[in-house]
Design an enzyme around this catalytic site. Sequence first.
Site, mmCIF file in Angstrom:
data_model
loop_
_atom_site.group_PDB
_atom_site.id
_atom_site.type_symbol
_atom_site.label_atom_id
_atom_site.label_comp_id
_atom_site.label_asym_id
_atom_site.label_seq_id
_atom_site.Cartn_x
_atom_site.Cartn_y
_atom_site.Cartn_z
ATOM 1 N N ALA B 58 10.186 -0.164 12.199
ATOM 2 C CA ALA B 58 10.178 1.271 12.122
ATOM 3 C C ALA B 58 11.498 1.733 12.056
ATOM 4 C CB ALA B 58 9.357 1.337 13.139
ATOM 5 N N GLU B 77 20.607 0.170 18.935
ATOM 6 C CA GLU B 77 19.927 -0.995 19.378
ATOM 7 C C GLU B 77 20.412 -1.433 20.699
ATOM 8 O OE1 GLU B 77 17.155 -2.764 18.383
ATOM 9 O OE2 GLU B 77 17.804 -3.792 20.476
ATOM 10 N N ASN B 85 10.965 -7.123 18.112
ATOM 11 C CA ASN B 85 9.991 -7.994 17.972
ATOM 12 C C ASN B 85 9.868 -8.264 16.361
ATOM 13 O OD1 ASN B 85 8.913 -8.618 20.336
ATOM 14 N ND2 ASN B 85 7.375 -6.929 20.333
ATOM 15 N N GLY B 90 5.431 -12.872 12.759
ATOM 16 C CA GLY B 90 5.051 -13.847 12.233
ATOM 17 C C GLY B 90 5.087 -13.877 10.507
ATOM 18 N N ARG B 337 -8.724 -10.573 17.576
ATOM 19 C CA ARG B 337 -8.074 -11.102 18.478
ATOM 20 C C ARG B 337 -8.623 -10.995 19.778
ATOM 21 N NH1 ARG B 337 -2.053 -9.461 16.192
ATOM 22 N NH2 ARG B 337 -1.992 -11.273 14.526
HETATM 23 C C1 LIG Z 1 5.834 -13.272 17.884
HETATM 24 C C2 LIG Z 1 5.281 -12.238 17.188
HETATM 25 C C3 LIG Z 1 4.589 -12.305 15.891
HETATM 26 C C4 LIG Z 1 4.127 -10.885 15.103
HETATM 27 N N1 LIG Z 1 3.593 -11.236 13.987
HETATM 28 C C5 LIG Z 1 3.147 -10.196 13.526
HETATM 29 C C6 LIG Z 1 2.466 -10.357 11.841
HETATM 30 O O1 LIG Z 1 2.889 -11.249 11.386
HETATM 31 N N2 LIG Z 1 2.187 -9.268 11.207
HETATM 32 C C7 LIG Z 1 2.252 -8.132 11.751
HETATM 33 O O2 LIG Z 1 1.833 -7.019 11.254
HETATM 34 N N3 LIG Z 1 2.529 -7.966 12.914
HETATM 35 C C8 LIG Z 1 3.092 -8.881 13.788
HETATM 36 N N4 LIG Z 1 3.513 -8.796 15.219
HETATM 37 C C9 LIG Z 1 3.693 -7.452 15.725
HETATM 38 C C10 LIG Z 1 4.942 -6.687 14.963
HETATM 39 O O3 LIG Z 1 5.807 -7.641 14.788
HETATM 40 C C11 LIG Z 1 5.598 -5.714 15.835
HETATM 41 O O4 LIG Z 1 4.360 -4.658 16.423
HETATM 42 C C12 LIG Z 1 6.342 -4.601 15.218
HETATM 43 O O5 LIG Z 1 7.544 -5.710 14.755
HETATM 44 C C13 LIG Z 1 7.084 -3.673 16.161
HETATM 45 O O6 LIG Z 1 7.988 -3.072 15.243
HETATM 46 P P1 LIG Z 1 8.884 -1.831 15.860
HETATM 47 O O7 LIG Z 1 9.835 -1.491 14.907
HETATM 48 O O8 LIG Z 1 7.951 -0.818 16.360
HETATM 49 O O9 LIG Z 1 9.360 -2.338 17.301
HETATM 50 P P2 LIG Z 1 10.662 -3.632 17.329
HETATM 51 O O10 LIG Z 1 10.558 -4.565 16.194
HETATM 52 O O11 LIG Z 1 10.097 -4.296 18.667
HETATM 53 O O12 LIG Z 1 11.989 -3.018 17.576
HETATM 54 C C14 LIG Z 1 12.015 -1.916 18.443
HETATM 55 C C15 LIG Z 1 13.467 -2.114 18.960
HETATM 56 O O13 LIG Z 1 13.932 -0.956 19.807
HETATM 57 C C16 LIG Z 1 14.886 -1.435 20.694
HETATM 58 N N5 LIG Z 1 14.893 -0.912 21.814
HETATM 59 C C17 LIG Z 1 13.866 -0.758 23.074
HETATM 60 N N6 LIG Z 1 14.198 0.005 23.826
HETATM 61 C C18 LIG Z 1 15.346 0.460 23.415
HETATM 62 C C19 LIG Z 1 16.451 1.428 24.190
HETATM 63 N N7 LIG Z 1 16.136 2.071 25.334
HETATM 64 N N8 LIG Z 1 17.399 1.825 23.816
HETATM 65 C C20 LIG Z 1 17.773 1.238 22.588
HETATM 66 N N9 LIG Z 1 17.039 0.090 21.703
HETATM 67 C C21 LIG Z 1 15.892 0.022 22.347
HETATM 68 C C22 LIG Z 1 14.437 -3.070 21.114
HETATM 69 O O14 LIG Z 1 15.407 -3.732 21.562
HETATM 70 C C23 LIG Z 1 13.999 -3.484 19.601
HETATM 71 O O15 LIG Z 1 14.993 -4.093 19.070
HETATM 72 C C24 LIG Z 1 4.097 -9.783 15.732
HETATM 73 C C25 LIG Z 1 4.681 -9.698 17.223
HETATM 74 C C26 LIG Z 1 5.241 -10.700 17.810
HETATM 75 C C27 LIG Z 1 5.909 -10.339 19.242
#
Ligand SMILES: Cc1cc2nc3c(=O)[nH]c(=O)nc-3n(C[C@H](O)[C@H](O)[C@H](O)COP(=O)(O)OP(=O)(O)OC[C@H]3O[C@@H](n4cnc5c(N)ncnc54)[C@H](O)[C@@H]3O)c2cc1C
Lengths: 223, 514
Positions: B58, B77, B85, B90, B337
Amino acid sequence: MAGPGRGSRIAVVGLMLCLGAAAPASAGDGPTISGGTACPARAGQPAWVRQSAVPQPGRDFAIGAWAGAQADLLQVANAATPEASEAVTADCRGCHEGDAVLPPDHVATDAMGMDGCRACHDGTQASDLSGLIHLDHTHYLAGVSCAACHGEADPPKEPDTAVCETCHGSLETLARLTADVAPVNPHDSPHGTPYAECSLCHLQHRRSEDFCATCHDFGFDPP
Amino acid sequence: MSERNQATHGLTRRAVMSSGLAVAAAAPFAGAAAAASRAIPETWDEDVDVVVIGTGFAGLAAAHEAAKAGASVALLEKMRVPGGNSIISGGVIAAPGSPMQAERGIEDSADALYDDMLAAGLDLNHRALARLVAEKALETVMWSIEELGAEYDGLSHLGGHAVPRSYALAAGSGAGLVVPQLARLEEMGIEPRTRTLLKRLVRDGDGRVKGVEVHEGFSHPDLDSGTPRAIRAARGVVLATGGFGGDPAFRALQDPRLGGELDTTNHPGATSEALREALNIGCVLIQPSWIQLGPWTSPDERGFGMAPTFVQGATASYGLWVATETGERFVNELADRKTRADAIIRTGNRAIAFVDAAGWRKGMGGNAGERRQRMKETGVLMEYDSLDEMAAAHDIPAERLKETVERFNAAVAAGEDEAWGRYLPQDIAPIDEPPFYAVRLAPKIHHTMGGVAIDTEAHALDVSTGEPIPGLFAAGEVTGGVHGASRLGSCAYADCLIFGRIAGRNAAAMEPWS
Ligand SMILES: Cc1cc2nc3c(=O)[nH]c(=O)nc-3n(C[C@H](O)[C@H](O)[C@H](O)COP(=O)(O)OP(=O)(O)OC[C@H]3O[C@@H](n4cnc5c(N)ncnc54)[C@H](O)[C@@H]3O)c2cc1C
């Protein structure tokens, strides 16, 4: 000359990072890294920094995949170390006055470089020193100066992985060397390049740590 | 720091604004800002157009779009590595109506995906958000190929989806998207600033979010570590800080059963402090107690590990899940799930998932031999020469296990799984070729469906007015609503990329404040 005076040595050791040592391709059957060019990190350093002893060839490192891989990695770095003349020496007690950093009956180290340490601490006869001395010491004793990794920036910044690669070979090479390590290859993370930074595990000025252990139980004890 | 940033270094702020009383009186229509506004920093250390917090799908997508629109971007970050995550995930993303489906003669549509999302979500999904994700999923996958150069090499069938519709990244994990996202950003001169913690969102008395306070040199998990610094966001702030699956204390507040020692698939930075700060300045927390457990994890390894690829990829399509006490199936192995995790928990986590040798080959594809070796070495995968041997090892009544397999083989021959209504792929065959491979099952915390409320423009909504908070956008797992009670596999990628892009574009398009 045996290196800087004690005061400046402490400062020097405290700032070091990353092993410098490239140059010739590895000896014997060991893996090859990009041979030929001198390690750029060493250019412009005084002789005692640029030069340290070459390793003894033909050691037998056959105790399991991990030890074997570690030995290969050492060989790559060592083989790449320039010809010996004046080496930086491990006058451990010279800096660690009063601290019991060596066992009382340890052989004298004053005249040794890192190669001298490795003559025994090669992972087959005695501890490989992993975790016992920080990597900044290992680097320093192999003749790598602070600036070799940090450049001239003040305050010094954490070097990029590319700096490590100039002497240790590419990440692909490293991954090949540890391909047989169980349960997984520590240099071949499926999580992509951000997870392949050397300094995630191989810390220099404090004890290295197993970055994988934040999520996995691989049980690595990185040097 | 760019020249532009240096030029504005040391901007000062009128003293009157730092008085909460004056602020409240001056801004009667500022929503929750009146109660929640913060002292604006005396000086800003840096000035950019858009601040993006978080470097998962995102945040990276938001930074990408904001930069493309010409905005200067600070990408923050807290951890030592970018990717959250996303980078350990996956690697599958929903793509309804895709070319790969067409090649295999599978009919599908955005409507069908939407229906599946609502069914799994128990109809608690915020419909406009879910609809947007379903409708933009395919074009987003195509965008990732065309604009990022992402490579996909497979089509997966995940639980709760009517048909196989999830594109699988060739890299085998989310790194296959994060790495090219980072590369595009680097080309545009943007590098993630790691070890930079969002400490405070600065919301002024007029209701607008105007910048952030961070700690540089942060060392996880010590929230007091690092050096404070204030960054002014002239146009907008994008909150993309992910979920709270790795935060047992906050989890337990939302669902007291899910605190404590429960293992999680999440990275260690999946904690709630950024979400809680969003609540401090007037965001709305919605549906936080819907916390998803992954049904395909193993108690014999930590975290996500290696089990899910096998359990989902091989056993759910070509094998069976049985309760060890009864030797019988206890759920449709391809259900959503929540259905499956709840069913495993009802067995007391005494359940295994297994396939025969043929199922392994079909489900595990390339690299299967190497993977099998690793999984056996870590002890997560067990290999048996016969069903009797497997039964003995797991204390399963052997005769009943064999009957279960025979019944399923008859269903395969008949082309219909009458017992549980499971989707049978075209290449399914009877389970009869030794050796048999098994994994023990124990669900682990995987996804947090709840989070801050947003609208379809990725505006974060104000808890008092329900209106957008000017200058604040949110995207990804930190938000709630898209998935309702339970997220379908491969829908988070679509959610994060779609809303991340919208948030970045809209943040860059805001009028700068002065
Ligand atoms: C093991 C695993 C496998 C998955 N496989 C799939 C899949 O195959 N397909 C699918 O659709 N979904 C999958 N998911 C779900 C999906 O990957 C996550 O929901 C998605 O990656 C979240 O993206 P994001 O950008 O919202 O957050 P994230 O990728 O978690 O990124 C958020 C970032 O913000 C940072 N952050 C947090 N708080 C702060 C702060 N206070 N200050 C600065 N930085 C901060 C964190 O350190 C992190 O790096 C999986 C999840 C996991 C855990």
